[in-house]
Design a protein around this motif. Structure first.
Motif, PDB file in Angstrom:
ATOM      1  N   ASP A   1       0.836  -1.204   0.000  1.00 55.57           N
ATOM      2  CA  ASP A   1       0.000   0.000   0.000  1.00 55.57           C
ATOM      3  C   ASP A   1       0.871   1.254   0.000  1.00 55.57           C
ATOM      4  N   ALA A   2       1.987   1.203   0.718  1.00 52.17           N
ATOM      5  CA  ALA A   2       2.909   2.349   0.739  1.00 52.17           C
ATOM      6  C   ALA A   2       3.483   2.607  -0.656  1.00 52.17           C
ATOM      7  N   ASP A   3       3.808   1.540  -1.391  1.00 49.40           N
ATOM      8  CA  ASP A   3       4.298   1.695  -2.763  1.00 49.40           C
ATOM      9  C   ASP A   3       3.228   2.346  -3.641  1.00 49.40           C
ATOM     10  N   ARG A   4       1.984   1.880  -3.506  1.00 47.00           N
ATOM     11  CA  ARG A   4       0.887   2.448  -4.302  1.00 47.00           C
ATOM     12  C   ARG A   4       0.621   3.900  -3.914  1.00 47.00           C
ATOM     13  N   ASP A   5       0.743   4.206  -2.627  1.00 45.60           N
ATOM     14  CA  ASP A   5       0.571   5.595  -2.188  1.00 45.60           C
ATOM     15  C   ASP A   5       1.656   6.493  -2.775  1.00 45.60           C
TER      16      ASP A   5
ATOM     17  N   ARG B   1       0.088  -1.592 -18.531  1.00 45.07           N
ATOM     18  CA  ARG B   1       1.448  -1.378 -18.039  1.00 45.07           C
ATOM     19  C   ARG B   1       1.438  -1.075 -16.540  1.00 45.07           C
ATOM     20  N   TYR B   2       0.479  -0.293 -16.098  1.00 43.31           N
ATOM     21  CA  TYR B   2       0.434   0.119 -14.704  1.00 43.31           C
ATOM     22  C   TYR B   2      -0.041  -0.992 -13.768  1.00 43.31           C
ATOM     23  N   ALA B   3      -0.760  -1.971 -14.267  1.00 41.67           N
ATOM     24  CA  ALA B   3      -1.262  -3.062 -13.422  1.00 41.67           C
ATOM     25  C   ALA B   3      -0.121  -3.742 -12.675  1.00 41.67           C
ATOM     26  N   ALA B   4       0.973  -4.007 -13.361  1.00 39.67           N
ATOM     27  CA  ALA B   4       2.121  -4.651 -12.717  1.00 39.67           C
ATOM     28  C   ALA B   4       2.780  -3.721 -11.709  1.00 39.67           C
ATOM     29  N   ASP B   5       2.842  -2.439 -12.007  1.00 37.22           N
ATOM     30  CA  ASP B   5       3.412  -1.485 -11.055  1.00 37.22           C
ATOM     31  C   ASP B   5       2.597  -1.448  -9.765  1.00 37.22           C
ATOM     32  N   LEU B   6       1.295  -1.570  -9.906  1.00 36.32           N
ATOM     33  CA  LEU B   6       0.402  -1.484  -8.748  1.00 36.32           C
ATOM     34  C   LEU B   6       0.329  -2.772  -7.938  1.00 36.32           C
ATOM     35  N   PHE B   7       0.325  -3.903  -8.631  1.00 35.93           N
ATOM     36  CA  PHE B   7       0.012  -5.160  -7.960  1.00 35.93           C
ATOM     37  C   PHE B   7       1.096  -6.227  -8.078  1.00 35.93           C
ATOM     38  N   GLY B   8       2.155  -5.951  -8.803  1.00 40.04           N
ATOM     39  CA  GLY B   8       3.180  -6.957  -9.045  1.00 40.04           C
ATOM     40  C   GLY B   8       2.843  -7.761 -10.289  1.00 40.04           C
ATOM     41  N   PHE B   9       3.778  -8.559 -10.737  1.00 37.35           N
ATOM     42  CA  PHE B   9       3.618  -9.265 -12.002  1.00 37.35           C
ATOM     43  C   PHE B   9       2.434 -10.228 -11.995  1.00 37.35           C
ATOM     44  N   ILE B  10       2.363 -11.087 -10.997  1.00 43.90           N
ATOM     45  CA  ILE B  10       1.325 -12.122 -10.987  1.00 43.90           C
ATOM     46  C   ILE B  10      -0.059 -11.519 -10.777  1.00 43.90           C
ATOM     47  N   LYS B  11      -0.205 -10.701  -9.755  1.00 41.40           N
ATOM     48  CA  LYS B  11      -1.511 -10.086  -9.503  1.00 41.40           C
ATOM     49  C   LYS B  11      -1.872  -9.092 -10.606  1.00 41.40           C
ATOM     50  N   GLY B  12      -0.871  -8.437 -11.186  1.00 39.01           N
ATOM     51  CA  GLY B  12      -1.123  -7.541 -12.315  1.00 39.01           C
ATOM     52  C   GLY B  12      -1.685  -8.302 -13.511  1.00 39.01           C
TER      53      GLY B  12
ATOM     54  N   VAL C   1      -9.992  -4.271 -13.652  1.00 43.49           N
ATOM     55  CA  VAL C   1     -10.925  -3.657 -12.702  1.00 43.49           C
ATOM     56  C   VAL C   1     -10.187  -2.974 -11.556  1.00 43.49           C
ATOM     57  N   GLY C   2      -9.225  -3.666 -10.938  1.00 41.48           N
ATOM     58  CA  GLY C   2      -8.478  -3.084  -9.823  1.00 41.48           C
ATOM     59  C   GLY C   2      -7.665  -1.874 -10.240  1.00 41.48           C
ATOM     60  N   THR C   3      -7.064  -1.952 -11.411  1.00 39.22           N
ATOM     61  CA  THR C   3      -6.257  -0.834 -11.907  1.00 39.22           C
ATOM     62  C   THR C   3      -7.138   0.370 -12.205  1.00 39.22           C
ATOM     63  N   GLN C   4      -8.295   0.138 -12.816  1.00 44.49           N
ATOM     64  CA  GLN C   4      -9.220   1.240 -13.087  1.00 44.49           C
ATOM     65  C   GLN C   4      -9.704   1.881 -11.788  1.00 44.49           C
ATOM     66  N   GLU C   5      -9.994   1.059 -10.790  1.00 46.35           N
ATOM     67  CA  GLU C   5     -10.434   1.593  -9.503  1.00 46.35           C
ATOM     68  C   GLU C   5      -9.345   2.454  -8.871  1.00 46.35           C
ATOM     69  N   TRP C   6      -8.093   2.000  -8.973  1.00 45.33           N
ATOM     70  CA  TRP C   6      -6.987   2.772  -8.412  1.00 45.33           C
ATOM     71  C   TRP C   6      -6.869   4.122  -9.119  1.00 45.33           C
ATOM     72  N   PHE C   7      -6.960   4.118 -10.427  1.00 43.76           N
ATOM     73  CA  PHE C   7      -6.868   5.376 -11.173  1.00 43.76           C
ATOM     74  C   PHE C   7      -8.038   6.296 -10.828  1.00 43.76           C
ATOM     75  N   GLU C   8      -9.184   5.733 -10.538  1.00 43.86           N
ATOM     76  CA  GLU C   8     -10.321   6.565 -10.139  1.00 43.86           C
ATOM     77  C   GLU C   8     -10.034   7.276  -8.818  1.00 43.86           C
ATOM     78  N   THR C   9      -9.333   6.613  -7.908  1.00 46.00           N
ATOM     79  CA  THR C   9      -8.965   7.272  -6.647  1.00 46.00           C
ATOM     80  C   THR C   9      -7.994   8.417  -6.903  1.00 46.00           C
ATOM     81  N   VAL C  10      -7.122   8.254  -7.896  1.00 44.29           N
ATOM     82  CA  VAL C  10      -6.172   9.316  -8.251  1.00 44.29           C
ATOM     83  C   VAL C  10      -6.943  10.507  -8.810  1.00 44.29           C
TER      84      VAL C  10
END
Length: 112
Positions: free
Chosen positions: A17-21, A77-88, A97-106
């Protein structure tokens, strides 16, 4: 069978979470800079990927097109940055879905 050693790639990275923040704060800083100063100086200072992701957050379709990027390429491209390779990869397979939700928070943090 070969006697060569297998390549050890190390442990997969699992962003926290700190990395994503930290990614969120960097992206917000860049987006605010473009809103304040325009693109002129930043397009030469930042990598093409950084320009594309800021353009995506700002909804700047013209700059995205100039970077030969679109929503799908930026999010994938950002999915891996946010969640790592496997989860990305799993997020990509699930439609980002998770990546879009994260960008919506931004975007919400950036405001209008």
């Amino acid at each position: 069978m070969s006697d060569e050693k297998r390549i050890a790639w190390g442990k997969p990275r699992h962003p926290t979470d700190a990395d994503r923040d930290a990614l969120r704060q960097d992206l917000l800083t860049r987006a605010r800079a473009v809103r304040s100063d325009g693109w002129a100086d930043h397009r030469t200072e930042w990598s093409a990927g950084q320009v594309a992701v800021v353009a995506y957050v700002l909804g700047d379709a013209e700059v995205l097109a100039e970077c030969e990027e679109n929503e799908g390429t930026v999010l994938s491209r950002y999915a891996a940055d946010l969640f790592g390779f496997i989860k990305g990869r799993k997020d990509i397979e699930a439609g980002l879905v998770g990546t879009q939700e994260w960008f919506e928070t931004v975007r919400k943090a950036l405001g209008p």
